[in-house]
Design a protein around this motif. Structure first.
Motif, PDB file in Angstrom:
ATOM      1  N   GLU A  86       0.868  -1.186   0.000  1.00  0.00           N
ATOM      2  CA  GLU A  86       0.000   0.000   0.000  1.00  0.00           C
ATOM      3  C   GLU A  86       0.898   1.228   0.000  1.00  0.00           C
ATOM      4  N   THR A  88       0.375   4.412   1.817  1.00  0.00           N
ATOM      5  CA  THR A  88       0.339   5.394   2.908  1.00  0.00           C
ATOM      6  C   THR A  88       1.661   5.433   3.688  1.00  0.00           C
ATOM      7  N   ARG A 116       0.173  -7.614  -3.010  1.00  0.00           N
ATOM      8  CA  ARG A 116      -0.261  -8.389  -1.826  1.00  0.00           C
ATOM      9  C   ARG A 116      -0.442  -9.837  -2.261  1.00  0.00           C
ATOM     10  N   GLU A 118      -2.437 -12.243  -1.918  1.00  0.00           N
ATOM     11  CA  GLU A 118      -3.774 -12.694  -1.524  1.00  0.00           C
ATOM     12  C   GLU A 118      -4.197 -13.803  -2.479  1.00  0.00           C
ATOM     13  N   TYR A 125      -6.239  -9.009  -6.764  1.00  0.00           N
ATOM     14  CA  TYR A 125      -5.045  -9.388  -7.512  1.00  0.00           C
ATOM     15  C   TYR A 125      -3.824  -9.314  -6.617  1.00  0.00           C
ATOM     16  N   GLN A 130      -3.317   1.320  -7.293  1.00  0.00           N
ATOM     17  CA  GLN A 130      -4.102   2.198  -6.418  1.00  0.00           C
ATOM     18  C   GLN A 130      -3.858   3.657  -6.792  1.00  0.00           C
ATOM     19  N   GLU A 134      -3.286  11.601   0.088  1.00  0.00           N
ATOM     20  CA  GLU A 134      -2.881  11.748   1.496  1.00  0.00           C
ATOM     21  C   GLU A 134      -2.755  13.234   1.803  1.00  0.00           C
ATOM     22  N   ARG A 262     -11.662  -1.428   9.319  1.00  0.00           N
ATOM     23  CA  ARG A 262     -10.495  -1.364   8.425  1.00  0.00           C
ATOM     24  C   ARG A 262      -9.443  -2.411   8.812  1.00  0.00           C
ATOM     25  N   TYR A 266      -3.376   1.592  11.479  1.00  0.00           N
ATOM     26  CA  TYR A 266      -2.962   2.963  11.787  1.00  0.00           C
ATOM     27  C   TYR A 266      -4.099   3.971  11.930  1.00  0.00           C
ATOM     28  N   TYR A 267      -5.343   3.548  11.807  1.00  0.00           N
ATOM     29  CA  TYR A 267      -6.433   4.528  11.803  1.00  0.00           C
ATOM     30  C   TYR A 267      -6.917   4.934  13.193  1.00  0.00           C
ATOM     31  N   THR A 284     -15.458  -3.218  -2.263  1.00  0.00           N
ATOM     32  CA  THR A 284     -14.939  -1.936  -1.764  1.00  0.00           C
ATOM     33  C   THR A 284     -14.042  -1.335  -2.835  1.00  0.00           C
ATOM     34  N   ILE A 285     -14.456  -0.195  -3.378  1.00  0.00           N
ATOM     35  CA  ILE A 285     -13.616   0.370  -4.437  1.00  0.00           C
ATOM     36  C   ILE A 285     -12.663   1.434  -3.884  1.00  0.00           C
ATOM     37  N   GLY A 307      -6.282  10.248   4.614  1.00  0.00           N
ATOM     38  CA  GLY A 307      -6.177   9.928   3.187  1.00  0.00           C
ATOM     39  C   GLY A 307      -7.055   8.756   2.827  1.00  0.00           C
ATOM     40  N   GLY A 311      -8.970   1.281  -5.538  1.00  0.00           N
ATOM     41  CA  GLY A 311      -8.440   0.208  -6.372  1.00  0.00           C
ATOM     42  C   GLY A 311      -8.813   0.473  -7.821  1.00  0.00           C
TER      43      GLY A 311
HETATM   44  P1  HAM Z   1      -6.930  -0.748   1.636  1.00  0.00           P
HETATM   45  O1  HAM Z   1      -8.326  -0.800   2.150  1.00  0.00           O
HETATM   46  O2  HAM Z   1      -6.026  -1.840   2.021  1.00  0.00           O
HETATM   47  O3  HAM Z   1      -6.364   0.649   2.134  1.00  0.00           O
HETATM   48  O4  HAM Z   1      -6.961  -0.614   0.060  1.00  0.00           O
HETATM   49  C1  HAM Z   1      -7.647   0.409  -0.588  1.00  0.00           C
HETATM   50  C2  HAM Z   1      -8.337  -0.113  -1.843  1.00  0.00           C
HETATM   51  O5  HAM Z   1      -7.393  -0.796  -2.683  1.00  0.00           O
HETATM   52  C3  HAM Z   1      -9.391  -1.182  -1.581  1.00  0.00           C
HETATM   53  O6  HAM Z   1     -10.615  -0.588  -1.216  1.00  0.00           O
HETATM   54  C4  HAM Z   1      -9.484  -1.857  -2.933  1.00  0.00           C
HETATM   55  O7  HAM Z   1     -10.292  -1.108  -3.821  1.00  0.00           O
HETATM   56  C5  HAM Z   1      -8.049  -1.820  -3.425  1.00  0.00           C
HETATM   57  N1  HAM Z   1      -7.391  -3.118  -3.165  1.00  0.00           N
HETATM   58  C6  HAM Z   1      -6.837  -3.564  -1.992  1.00  0.00           C
HETATM   59  N2  HAM Z   1      -6.331  -4.801  -2.149  1.00  0.00           N
HETATM   60  C7  HAM Z   1      -6.563  -5.166  -3.441  1.00  0.00           C
HETATM   61  C8  HAM Z   1      -6.273  -6.332  -4.228  1.00  0.00           C
HETATM   62  N3  HAM Z   1      -5.613  -7.374  -3.720  1.00  0.00           N
HETATM   63  N4  HAM Z   1      -6.669  -6.353  -5.525  1.00  0.00           N
HETATM   64  C9  HAM Z   1      -7.322  -5.294  -6.066  1.00  0.00           C
HETATM   65  N5  HAM Z   1      -7.610  -4.164  -5.382  1.00  0.00           N
HETATM   66  C10 HAM Z   1      -7.242  -4.096  -4.084  1.00  0.00           C
HETATM   67  C11 HAM Z   1      -5.111   1.085   1.867  1.00  0.00           C
HETATM   68  O8  HAM Z   1      -4.352   0.558   1.089  1.00  0.00           O
HETATM   69  C12 HAM Z   1      -4.769   2.368   2.590  1.00  0.00           C
HETATM   70  N6  HAM Z   1      -3.377   2.729   2.258  1.00  0.00           N
HETATM   71  C13 HAM Z   1      -5.727   3.482   2.221  1.00  0.00           C
HETATM   72  C14 HAM Z   1      -5.388   4.795   2.836  1.00  0.00           C
HETATM   73  C15 HAM Z   1      -4.727   5.821   2.283  1.00  0.00           C
HETATM   74  N7  HAM Z   1      -5.695   5.145   4.069  1.00  0.00           N
HETATM   75  C16 HAM Z   1      -5.209   6.371   4.323  1.00  0.00           C
HETATM   76  N8  HAM Z   1      -4.614   6.761   3.224  1.00  0.00           N
END
Ligand code: HAM
Length: 435
Positions: A86, A88, A116, A118, A125, A130, A134, A262, A266-267, A284-285, A307, A311
Motif C-alpha cells: 500500500e 500510505t 499483496r 492474496e 489481484y 491504487q 494523502e 479497516r 494505523y487509523y 470496496t472500491i 487519506g 483500487g
Molecule cells: P486498503 O483498504 O487496504 O487501504 O486498500 C484500498 C483499496 O485498494 C481497496 O478498497 C481496494 O479497492 C483496493 N485493493 C486492496 N487490495 C486489493 C487487491 N488485492 N486487488 C485489487 N484491489 C485491491 C489502503 O491501502 C490504505 N493505504 C488506504 C489509505 C490511504 N488510508 C489512508 N490513506
C-alpha cells in the motif's frame, strides 16, 4: 534440432494491461487528474520497494497484510525489503524524511502498483493499482469532508455515483479504542463457543477485526456486540458530528456503519469506505481514514493526517459496466502510401501534419502492400479518415482525404488544404468532447 522452449507466463494474480485496454485506463486516469487538480493536490512519486520494517511498524504486525500477504525478500546486502502492499506508509516516510511536515500543510496523490499475496479472484489481484490521496497538517473535520467530496466528485465525473454507497465510522482515539477493546473481548469471551477459528485467534491479537468477519454464522453475534460509538469521548464525537453535519449540508448521502474497522492498524477517528454491490465479493472500491497517530509511530512530531486509496481495477470494472462508456479511437487518420515516390512524399507530409496539427493521432502505413490491403488496415485502425497518396498524387503535390465512417466522398486536395480540413475536424471534435 533445438528443443522447443516452453512459453513463460505471467505470475498468478499479476496481469498485463494490453494495448486495447490502455485507452480505458487513460480515460479514468485523466478524470482523476482533473479532479485532484481541481482541489489543488500535488503528485508525489514514491519507490515501489521499502524497508520491511516500515510496513510492520505502520500497517501493524498482526494484520493480514503483514502476517500473510507481503512480498518480502533479502536483497544482496542482506537487508529485508518489501514490495509495497500500500502507499500510505511510504508516502509518510518520504514526507518525514524530507521535512515536509514541519509547520506545513500538504495535499498529495500518487498512483501505481501495489503487491499483496492474496488468493486471486475477480477484483482481487497480487499486483493491483491504487490511486492514493494523502493530506498532512490538518486536524479536520473539514479536511475529512474534503476527502469524501473529492472522491464523490470523481464518481460523479465517471458516472457511477448511483452505484456506490459511502459508509462512515469513527474509531476514536487509541485510549477510547483500548477501553472498547476490553468490553469487546469480555463480550466475545462470554460467547466463545460461537467464534470461528479465525476469530478465536483474533480475540488474542486484534479483536476489533472480528467485527469485520464475513462468516454468516457469526453475523448475529457481531450484530449484538457493543458499539465503539458508545465509547467515544467528547472530542471524537464532536469531530464525527461536525463531519456528518458538513456532509448533510452538502447533500452527500452516507450510511453509518459501526462495524467498519479497516484492516490496517494505523487509523483513528474518521474511517470510510465506498462500496458497491455490483462487483461481487470485492465490492470496496475506495477506503481510507485519519491516521494522526502513525506520524509519531514513524518518528515524527505530533501532527495530523488523513487519506484514502482506491483500487483502479475495481473502479475500471465499475465504470466499464456503463452502456455509454466510450473511449476515443487510438488513431484519427491513417495514411495509405502506394508507390516509391508516394512512400517518400507521404512520410514528409505525415511529419508536416504532426508539426502543424497538435493533438492529431496519425498512423502511417509501413511495410508496403496494395491499396486494398492498406485500406483494410485503415478501416481496422478505427481511424476517422484515410489520407491517401499514390505516385500520381505525389507528382501533383496532392493527397486524397477519405472519410471512413460517414460515407462521404473522397476528395483530392493540395497538402495545405488537407491541413485545413483536418484542423477543422479536430476543432469540431474537441468542442464536442468539451461540451
Ligand atoms: P486498503 O483498504 O487496504 O487501504 O486498500 C484500498 C483499496 O485498494 C481497496 O478498497 C481496494 O479497492 C483496493 N485493493 C486492496 N487490495 C486489493 C487487491 N488485492 N486487488 C485489487 N484491489 C485491491 C489502503 O491501502 C490504505 N493505504 C488506504 C489509505 C490511504 N488510508 C489512508 N490513506
Amino acid at each position: 534440432m533445438a528443443k522447443k522452449q516452453q512459453a513463460i507466463q505471467a505470475i498468478r494474480g499479476m496481469h498485463d494491461i494490453l494495448p486495447e485496454h490502455s485507452p480505458r485506463w487513460h480515460k479514468v486516469e485523466a478524470a482523476i487528474r482533473e479532479v485532484v487538480d481541481s482541489y489543488g493536490y500535488q503528485e508525489i512519486r514514491l519507490p515501489i520497494v521499502e524497508k520491511t520494517e516500515l510496513f510492520k511498524r505502520s500497517i501493524g504486525e498482526v494484520t493480514d497484510i503483514v502476517e500473510k500477504e507481503m512480498y518480502t525478500f533479502d536483497d544482496r546486502n542482506g537487508d529485508s525489503l518489501t514490495l509495497r502492499p500500500e502507499g500510505t506508509a511510504g508516502c509518510l516516510r518520504a514526507c518525514l524524511e524530507h521535512g515536509l511536515l514541519h509547520n506545513q500543510v500538504h495535499r498529495l496523490w500518487y498512483c501505481g502498483p501495489m503487491f499483496r499475496h492474496e488468493r486471486p479472484q475477480k477484483g482481487r489481484y497480487r499486483q493491483f493499482y491504487q490511486l492514493g490521496v494523502e493530506t498532512y497538517g490538518m486536524a479536520g473535520p473539514d479536511i475529512d469532508a474534503e476527502m469524501i467530496l473529492l472522491s464523490e466528485r470523481l464518481w460523479k465525473k465517471l458516472g457511477i455515483r448511483n452505484k456506490v454507497e459511502l459508509q462512515l465510522n469513527s474509531l476514536g482515539t487509541s485510549e477510547e479504542r483500548a477501553a472498547y477493546r476490553e468490553k469487546l473481548v469480555d463480550y466475545f469471551k462470554a460467547h466463545l463457543e460461537l467464534l470461528d477459528d479465525d476469530s478465536l485467534r483474533r480475540l488474542e491479537t486484534n479483536p476489533l477485526r472480528i467485527l469485520d468477519s464475513k462468516n454468516p454464522d457469526m453475523k448475529q453475534l457481531i450484530a449484538e456486540a457493543p458499539e465503539l460509538m458508545d465509547y467515544l469521548g467528547e472530542d471524537s464525537r464532536n469531530h464525527f458530528h461536525a463531519l456528518t453535519a458538513t456532509l448533510d449540508d452538502l447533500g452527500v448521502s452516507y450510511v453509518l456503519n459501526s462495524r467498519l474497522v479497516r484492516g490496517l492498524d494505523y487509523y483513528g477517528k474518521t474511517v470510510f469506505e465506498w462500496v458497491t454491490d455490483e462487483l461481487g465479493a470485492q465490492g470496496t472500491i475506495c477506503a481510507g481514514g485519519r491516521y494522526d497517530g502513525l506520524i509519531e509511530q514513524l518518528g515524527g512530531k505530533t501532527n495530523h493526517a488523513i487519506g484514502f486509496a482506491l483500487g483502479m481495477e475495481r473502479l475500471l470494472a465499475l465504470v466499464e459496466m456503463q452502456a455509454d462508456f466510450k473511449v476515443d479511437p487510438m488513431v484519427d487518420a491513417y495514411m495509405i502510401r502506394v508507390g516509391t515516390d508516394a512512400e517518400k512524399v507521404g512520410m514528409r507530409v505525415a511529419e508536416q501534419l504532426r508539426t502543424e496539427l497538435s493533438g492529431l493521432k496519425l498512423q502511417v502505413h509501413c511495410g508496403g502492400g496494395s491499396f486494398k490491403s492498406q485500406f483494410k488496415k485503415a478501416d481496422k485502425s478505427g481511424a476517422e479518415y484515410a489520407v491517401i497518396i499514390g505516385d500520381e498524387e505525389a507528382a501533383r503535390g496532392e493527397v486524397s482525404l477519405k472519410p471512413l465512417r460517414t460515407g462521404e466522398e473522397q476528395q483530392n486536395m493540395p497538402v495545405p488544404e488537407l491541413v485545413g480540413a483536418l484542423k477543422g475536424w479536430l476543432a469540431r471534435r474537441n468542442s464536442r468532447s468539451a461540451s
